[in-house]
Design an enzyme around this catalytic site. Structure first.
Site, PDB file in Angstrom:
ATOM      1  N   LEU A 124     -11.777   2.481  -7.693  1.00 25.72           N
ATOM      2  CA  LEU A 124     -12.427   2.086  -8.944  1.00 25.72           C
ATOM      3  C   LEU A 124     -12.843   0.622  -8.931  1.00 25.72           C
ATOM      4  O   LEU A 124     -13.800   0.236  -9.601  1.00 25.72           O
ATOM      5  CB  LEU A 124     -11.488   2.338 -10.128  1.00 25.72           C
ATOM      6  CG  LEU A 124     -11.077   3.794 -10.375  1.00 25.72           C
ATOM      7  CD1 LEU A 124     -10.068   3.873 -11.518  1.00 25.72           C
ATOM      8  CD2 LEU A 124     -12.297   4.649 -10.688  1.00 25.72           C
ATOM      9  N   GLY A 130      -5.118  -6.834  -5.359  1.00 26.86           N
ATOM     10  CA  GLY A 130      -5.047  -5.448  -4.943  1.00 26.86           C
ATOM     11  C   GLY A 130      -6.262  -4.660  -5.380  1.00 26.86           C
ATOM     12  O   GLY A 130      -7.253  -5.212  -5.855  1.00 26.86           O
ATOM     13  N   LYS A 146      -2.892   0.971  -9.411  1.00 28.91           N
ATOM     14  CA  LYS A 146      -3.165  -0.366  -8.884  1.00 28.91           C
ATOM     15  C   LYS A 146      -2.252  -0.598  -7.694  1.00 28.91           C
ATOM     16  O   LYS A 146      -1.031  -0.558  -7.808  1.00 28.91           O
ATOM     17  CB  LYS A 146      -2.919  -1.424  -9.957  1.00 28.91           C
ATOM     18  CG  LYS A 146      -3.284  -2.840  -9.522  1.00 28.91           C
ATOM     19  CD  LYS A 146      -3.132  -3.813 -10.671  1.00 28.91           C
ATOM     20  CE  LYS A 146      -3.546  -5.218 -10.282  1.00 28.91           C
ATOM     21  NZ  LYS A 146      -3.397  -6.174 -11.399  1.00 28.91           N
ATOM     22  N   ASP A 239      -5.944 -14.697 -18.689  1.00 26.90           N
ATOM     23  CA  ASP A 239      -7.108 -14.244 -17.927  1.00 26.90           C
ATOM     24  C   ASP A 239      -7.926 -13.246 -18.738  1.00 26.90           C
ATOM     25  O   ASP A 239      -8.256 -12.152 -18.255  1.00 26.90           O
ATOM     26  CB  ASP A 239      -6.663 -13.624 -16.602  1.00 26.90           C
ATOM     27  CG  ASP A 239      -7.769 -13.629 -15.552  1.00 26.90           C
ATOM     28  OD1 ASP A 239      -8.745 -14.396 -15.725  1.00 26.90           O
ATOM     29  OD2 ASP A 239      -7.674 -12.874 -14.579  1.00 26.90           O
TER      30      ASP A 239
END
Length: 437
Positions: A124, A130, A146, A239
């Site tokens: 994706l 990662g 993930k 973030d």
């Protein structure tokens, strides 16, 4: 003979006299055994066997001893490393179980099978620590996995930070952690799957109508209020950007990727190495390394302008940046000129104006003058809520406060860009540095 002839034997005699007949009678007999000397052939065979033993067997034995001497330290080191890995795995499992309120623990085999062995077709997206893969479990549940490499120290920190923060949080606009896996030197996090991907692919690329954009801004503001004020121990995300805002099937926003998030505990800021994405990073963080709720507010303001204008930010220092463009039209009083042209005028002008004012207020270079996220939510959800006042022209000063254990205060201006701060030994215990851009 004694080694060949058994104890009990039959003994017979035979003789021949030709055509004549004779009579013989045995009166007595006696058997005596004598040791006969070995013949030369037997001696040679024994010598060959001894020589073969010396030439083949002894070197093999010595070689095995040498191999064992070399391999033993390596084997011991491998066993020690394996034991340390198992202890480390158990420690991480205990930490994650406690931190994440015991989410589901997956095996590597389960997640590998769900993602078709982490094939490219299931990829994706990729990030700094990662990659994310789409997976389907045996019960037909679609998940996002993930995958973080355990060989990266920073990756481990992100893995634990993500579990220790998002694992205990519950909000409709947060990406929910479904489970985790720490196996085969891999760190894996399992989330609910978001069919529409991230907001990033819709800004300047795809299309979202104004109702959906406004819905996204409201949801994002709501979850930041929750993180900063309502979740017990406040959390600074650090973030906030379109790549970390995921959209479900109804385009509701879900804030994710808490790898850089930090708990505030009893302080109003977190001091770490500078972390975040350029363009969304508050200017004071670059100087102090202190992440605060106000630095999240700054990032939110940049996302607001990107959603309204339909273009990505390249940073405030770039010529003709998104922030420059919006401030220019605001100063001229023609604020609607910066709205995404793809909307073709199909939007609520009052909502657009309020969003732009909110975005510019959140991007104020002085963090003390930025609004709190609760005020932002009130403005977005209630049209009668008064807007915050913006300066007549774009402010260009960056205010940075530096603290120490003392309570003394000093304020002064300095051209930080030219490095004219002076020696750190001469700095006061607490000060405010003003950078005139």
């Amino acid at each position: 003979m004694r080694d060949t002839v058994p104890n009990y034997v039959y003994v017979g005699f035979t003789a021949s006299t030709g055509t004549l007949s004779e009579t013989h009678r045995i009166l007595d007999w006696n058997f005596t055994s004598y040791e006969l000397p070995l013949d030369s052939l037997t001696k040679n065979r024994q010598r060959d066997k001894t020589k073969m033993f010396v030439i083949i067997i002894i070197p093999i034995f010595v070689g095995l001893l040498i191999v064992a001497a070399i391999a033993s330290p390596l084997a011991l080191k491998a066993i020690q490393r394996n034991n340390e890995r198992n202890i480390r795995k158990e420690d991480m499992e205990n930490m994650t179980r406690n931190a994440a309120n015991a989410p589901r623990i997956f095996t590597y085999r389960q997640l590998s099978k769900a993602t078709h062995h982490f094939s490219r077709e299931r990829l994706l997206g990729s990030g700094g620590f990662g990659s994310v893969y789409q997976g389907v479990l045996q019960d037909r549940t679609t998940i996002a996995v993930k995958k973080i490499s355990a060989t990266s120290t920073q990756g481990e920190k992100e893995y634990l930070a993500e579990i220790c923060t998002i694992g205990r949080l519950r909000h409709k606009n947060l990406v929910q952690l479904q489970g985790w896996c720490h196996e085969r030197d891999q760190l894996l996090l399992v989330y609910e799957y978001m069919p529409n991907g991230s907001l990033d692919k819709f800004i300047g690329k795809g299309f979202l109508n104004w109702k959906t954009r406004y819905q996204i801004l409201n949801g994002l503001a709501s979850v930041l209020v929750y993180l900063h004020e309502e979740c017990g121990v406040p959390v600074v995300h650090r973030d906030v950007k379109p790549n970390n805002i995921m959209l479900d099937s109804d385009f509701n926003p879900h804030l994710g990727d808490f790898g850089l998030a930090r708990l505030l505990q009893t302080d109003s800021y977190v001091t770490t190495m500078v972390a975040g994405t350029p363009g969304y990073l508050a200017p004071e963080v670059s100087f102090t390394g202190r992440a605060t709720p106000e630095s999240d507010v700054y990032s939110f303001g940049m996302v607001v302008l990107e959603i309204v204008c339909g273009r990505r930010s390249r940073g405030i220092m770039e010529e003709n940046s998104l922030v420059d463009s919006v401030w220019n039209v605001y100063e001229k009083g023609d604020i609607l000129k910066c709205v995404d042209q793809k909307l073709e005028g199909n939007y609520c002008e009052e909502q657009v104006k309020r969003c732009i004012v909110v975005g510019l207020a959140c991007l104020h270079p002085d963090f003390m003058l930025r609004p709190r996220m609760r005020k932002v939510v009130q403005i977005l959800m209630n049209e009668s809520e008064p807007l915050m006042k913006l300066p007549e022209c774009r402010p260009s000063a960056i205010c940075v406060s530096l603290y120490s254990s003392s309570n003394s205060t000093t304020c002064f201006g300095s051209n930080i860009a030219n490095g004219n701060i002076g020696s750190m030994e001469s700095l006061p215990d607490e000060m405010t540095v003003v950078y005139e851009g």
